[in-house]
Scaffold this motif. Structure first.
Motif, PDB file in Angstrom:
ATOM      1  N   TYR A 136      33.578  32.892  39.911  1.00  0.00           N
ATOM      2  CA  TYR A 136      34.441  33.673  40.794  1.00  0.00           C
ATOM      3  C   TYR A 136      35.232  32.787  41.745  1.00  0.00           C
ATOM      4  CZ  TYR A 136      32.117  38.005  39.429  1.00  0.00           C
ATOM      5  OH  TYR A 136      31.638  39.079  38.731  1.00  0.00           O
ATOM      6  N   PHE A 165      38.409  33.297  44.938  1.00  0.00           N
ATOM      7  CA  PHE A 165      39.018  34.296  45.815  1.00  0.00           C
ATOM      8  C   PHE A 165      40.103  33.643  46.675  1.00  0.00           C
ATOM      9  CE2 PHE A 165      35.419  37.175  45.184  1.00  0.00           C
ATOM     10  CZ  PHE A 165      34.374  36.294  44.934  1.00  0.00           C
ATOM     11  N   TYR A 174      41.859  34.566  50.406  1.00  0.00           N
ATOM     12  CA  TYR A 174      41.873  35.400  51.597  1.00  0.00           C
ATOM     13  C   TYR A 174      42.970  34.913  52.532  1.00  0.00           C
ATOM     14  CZ  TYR A 174      37.176  37.091  50.440  1.00  0.00           C
ATOM     15  OH  TYR A 174      36.099  37.657  49.825  1.00  0.00           O
ATOM     16  N   LEU A 207      41.150  40.082  51.602  1.00  0.00           N
ATOM     17  CA  LEU A 207      41.213  39.584  50.237  1.00  0.00           C
ATOM     18  C   LEU A 207      42.584  39.858  49.629  1.00  0.00           C
ATOM     19  CD1 LEU A 207      39.582  38.305  47.897  1.00  0.00           C
ATOM     20  CD2 LEU A 207      38.991  40.639  47.205  1.00  0.00           C
ATOM     21  N   TYR A 212      41.383  38.058  43.513  1.00  0.00           N
ATOM     22  CA  TYR A 212      40.207  37.352  43.089  1.00  0.00           C
ATOM     23  C   TYR A 212      40.191  37.243  41.570  1.00  0.00           C
ATOM     24  CZ  TYR A 212      37.881  41.851  42.075  1.00  0.00           C
ATOM     25  OH  TYR A 212      37.539  43.086  41.585  1.00  0.00           O
ATOM     26  N   SER A 242      26.868  37.182  43.952  1.00  0.00           N
ATOM     27  CA  SER A 242      27.172  37.903  45.183  1.00  0.00           C
ATOM     28  C   SER A 242      26.396  37.399  46.390  1.00  0.00           C
ATOM     29  CB  SER A 242      26.889  39.397  44.981  1.00  0.00           C
ATOM     30  OG  SER A 242      25.582  39.597  44.487  1.00  0.00           O
ATOM     31  N   ALA A 243      25.576  36.341  46.201  1.00  0.00           N
ATOM     32  CA  ALA A 243      24.728  35.894  47.297  1.00  0.00           C
ATOM     33  C   ALA A 243      25.436  34.973  48.276  1.00  0.00           C
ATOM     34  CB  ALA A 243      23.486  35.202  46.753  1.00  0.00           C
ATOM     35  N   ALA A 256      29.437  32.749  49.052  1.00  0.00           N
ATOM     36  CA  ALA A 256      30.743  32.201  48.663  1.00  0.00           C
ATOM     37  C   ALA A 256      31.003  30.959  49.500  1.00  0.00           C
ATOM     38  CB  ALA A 256      31.848  33.229  48.876  1.00  0.00           C
ATOM     39  N   ASP A 281      25.289  44.583  47.407  1.00  0.00           N
ATOM     40  CA  ASP A 281      24.095  43.869  46.965  1.00  0.00           C
ATOM     41  C   ASP A 281      23.531  42.949  48.045  1.00  0.00           C
ATOM     42  OD1 ASP A 281      25.772  43.340  43.844  1.00  0.00           O
ATOM     43  OD2 ASP A 281      24.330  44.898  44.367  1.00  0.00           O
ATOM     44  N   TYR A 282      24.427  42.241  48.722  1.00  0.00           N
ATOM     45  CA  TYR A 282      24.025  41.252  49.714  1.00  0.00           C
ATOM     46  C   TYR A 282      24.877  41.429  50.957  1.00  0.00           C
ATOM     47  CZ  TYR A 282      21.121  38.374  46.651  1.00  0.00           C
ATOM     48  OH  TYR A 282      20.125  37.919  45.839  1.00  0.00           O
ATOM     49  N   SER A 297      28.741  42.048  49.941  1.00  0.00           N
ATOM     50  CA  SER A 297      29.212  41.685  48.603  1.00  0.00           C
ATOM     51  C   SER A 297      28.755  42.669  47.544  1.00  0.00           C
ATOM     52  CB  SER A 297      28.743  40.277  48.237  1.00  0.00           C
ATOM     53  OG  SER A 297      27.344  40.247  48.075  1.00  0.00           O
ATOM     54  N   GLY A 298      29.647  42.861  46.605  1.00  0.00           N
ATOM     55  CA  GLY A 298      29.390  43.609  45.383  1.00  0.00           C
ATOM     56  C   GLY A 298      30.053  42.799  44.297  1.00  0.00           C
ATOM     57  N   GLN A 348      33.041  41.670  44.920  1.00  0.00           N
ATOM     58  CA  GLN A 348      33.848  40.813  45.778  1.00  0.00           C
ATOM     59  C   GLN A 348      33.202  40.813  47.151  1.00  0.00           C
ATOM     60  OE1 GLN A 348      37.516  42.973  47.356  1.00  0.00           O
ATOM     61  NE2 GLN A 348      37.395  43.832  45.307  1.00  0.00           N
ATOM     62  N   PHE A 349      33.736  39.979  48.016  1.00  0.00           N
ATOM     63  CA  PHE A 349      33.175  39.872  49.366  1.00  0.00           C
ATOM     64  C   PHE A 349      34.103  40.575  50.346  1.00  0.00           C
ATOM     65  CE2 PHE A 349      29.748  36.819  48.665  1.00  0.00           C
ATOM     66  CZ  PHE A 349      30.077  36.315  47.421  1.00  0.00           C
TER      67      PHE A 349
END
Lengths: 111, 109
Positions: free
Chosen positions: A31, A33, A35, A45, A48, A97-98, A100, B31-32, B93-94, B96-97
């Protein structure tokens, strides 16, 4: 250098010009992105990408174009720059998703 | 419509005291949840995160609390230090953030 790098760090351009902001990451994250940071709006955003050749619009995509022909690069192009696109632009990458990871940012001024 | 909100643009705290930064979100499918710290002229740097299945995560002086029923998370910094002075963004986040608008923390020596 390992990590995520943006170039240029600073750019001044004229209204109507095309300008491309570069983003390169060395982790092979899926991923990436883009911004923009503006006072009172936080980080919004633009676009992405979930993988090479897959891109999707974010919250504020109008006036911007992206491409991702290689996993490590995600350039952002302003096709015809406007003063409202004066901002600080951040590129980021992630492998889920944890978390970036962000680049140092590009400060763009459109005059 | 903003999915992540930080309603306090700024916060000042004495050195050694607790800093509490707050964040609200609207989408229960995230999710996070993450906190980022940003110094001027630098990119945001990751600070701490919490999975949606947990209610607390601690890392040294930093603790994040998640209240899913209230769709609220908070970051506690104890004790606060002058080097903690920065803008703090919460994110969810899913695919995207999503980021909040940020809270500028000033820790007064």
């Amino acid at each position: 250098d390992a990590g995520i790098t943006q170039s240029p760090r600073y750019k001044i351009t004229e209204t109507g010009r095309q300008v491309t902001l570069m983003c390169h990451q060395t982790w092979s994250h899926s991923y990436m992105f883009w911004y923009r940071q503006d006072l009172g709006h936080g980080l919004r955003l633009i676009y992405y990408s979930a993988a090479a050749d897959i891109t999707d619009k974010g919250e504020v995509p109008d006036g911007y174009v992206v491409s991702r022909s290689k996993t490590e690069n995600f350039p952002l192009t302003l096709e015809s720059a406007t003063r409202s696109q004066t901002s600080v632009y951040f590129c980021a990458s992630s492998e889920g998703s944890a978390e970036a990871f962000f680049g140092q940012g590009t400060r763009l001024t459109v005059v | 419509d903003q999915q992540v909100k930080q309603n306090s643009p700024s916060l000042s705290v004495q050195e050694g005291r607790i800093s509490i930064l707050n964040c609200d979100y609207t989408n229960s499918m995230f999710d996070y949840f993450l906190w980022y710290k940003k110094y001027p002229a630098e990119g945001p740097t990751f600070l701490i995160s919490i999975s949606s299945i947990k209610d607390k995560n601690e890392d040294g002086r930093f603790t994040v609390f998640l209240n899913k029923s209230a769709k609220h998370l908070s970051l506690h910094i104890v004790p606060s230090q002058p080097g903690d002075s920065a803008v703090y963004f919460c994110a969810a986040s899913g695919n995207q953030f999503y980021f909040g608008t940020g809270t500028s923390l000033t820790v007064i020596p």
